[in-house]
Enzyme design. Sequence first.
Site, PDB file in Angstrom:
ATOM      1  N   GLU A 120       0.832  -1.208   0.000  1.00  0.00           N
ATOM      2  CA  GLU A 120       0.000   0.000   0.000  1.00  0.00           C
ATOM      3  C   GLU A 120       0.870   1.263   0.000  1.00  0.00           C
ATOM      4  O   GLU A 120       0.572   2.235  -0.690  1.00  0.00           O
ATOM      5  CB  GLU A 120      -0.938   0.018   1.220  1.00  0.00           C
ATOM      6  N   ASP A 162       3.762  -4.294  -5.765  1.00  0.00           N
ATOM      7  CA  ASP A 162       4.316  -5.588  -5.325  1.00  0.00           C
ATOM      8  C   ASP A 162       5.838  -5.530  -5.319  1.00  0.00           C
ATOM      9  O   ASP A 162       6.488  -6.036  -4.402  1.00  0.00           O
ATOM     10  CB  ASP A 162       3.876  -6.716  -6.272  1.00  0.00           C
TER      11      ASP A 162
END
Length: 418
Positions: free
Chosen positions: A279, A360
Amino acid sequence: MLKDPSAILTLILVIVSAGFILETVLDFLNIKSRKKDIPSEVSSFYDHARYEQSLKYNREVTKFGLLTGTVGFIATFLMLMFGGFGLIDQYIRQFVQSELWIPVAFFGVIFIASDILTLPFQYYRTFVIEEKFGFNRSSIKTFFLDKIKGYLLGALIGIPILLLLIFLIGRMGPDFWWIFWIVAALFILFINAFYTTLIVPLFNKLTPLEDGELKTAIESYSRNVGFPIQNIYVIDGSKRSSKSNAFFSGLGKRKKVVLYDTLIQNHTTAELVAVLAHEIGHYKRNHIIKGFILSIAQTGLMLFIMSRVIFNESFSVALGANSYGIHLNLLTFTLLYSPISTVLGIISNLISRKHEFQADEFASVTFKPEAMKNALKKLSVDNLSNLYPHPAYVFVNYSHPPLLTRIAAIDQAAVRRH
Ligand SMILES: [Zn+2]
């Protein structure tokens, strides 16, 4: 162009049908692309029975989506064919005279009617399908309370916005678009800034994360990457579903991390930090800002095109009305615009999937690739996500890449770095 009401109606029917056919074809492709074998990447997370369940669940959800889509399509098609929207307009005009409030009543009636039509489907989805696969935690009381709150919130937000739009269109003519655009942009920013403060608490309870191992780990990671977080909250997602998630919300100092209680239950501390790192990656790579710019640009484009065509009187007649009504024109516009919004949606999804890969990678580089991969695998298994969605379905509908693609991308990025 587009002066003949029956030509407009034909065009709308073609667009609505094409949209339905596209969705249906994609759903069928998706059902067909499932595979019986458990992919080796997640074999340690799945036993045979659970994998079998995930196949069944995805099949059932897709079939149910086909059913609801078909009912919605038939209802819309019939309403258009038989001038149903014109009839609603005539009916409302018997009770409401104000040119400002007729549109509110019109969209209110359509919204409530379609909600009543879909209510049995929503109920079945929650209390039969989700229940059968052990996801549902919602009570009937929560379900209906959510409905009522949703209605009130929709009215509180939707009515003033609609009134303002109608007012500006009446006052400014085609120039309404850029004034309303500014208002819409501010509104988008406002909702994002205050989402967790104003809206989430209406539906869920947010509690600050307790002191302990997890909080210490999150704080030390976020300090390391130069992204200190003061507000970490736990949301009682388990009130409705055993599915789990996490999100960031707010801007600047108001930003908050929200972790589902179900996520915390099922993941290790390292996996939770990885989710958070992902995030933070979105922030660090400016995905949040890009997302705002994209959605504000899309809104501007739509309003501009709207301002060019919205005064066409044939738009109302096409829906079966006797005379011009701005609300009827807005509905016609929305239907005619839907192919453009589908294309824009596909572009947004494309960008969003690219951003997911980058987030990611950020988590893998600044934290641990293994933890990121395990968190993704667990999330996928716990939510019984479809492991083999059809590429065409992904291209159109997925804002996040499917699990196996994400795992492969994390591995490839690791190879590139070494
Ligand atoms: Zn993400």
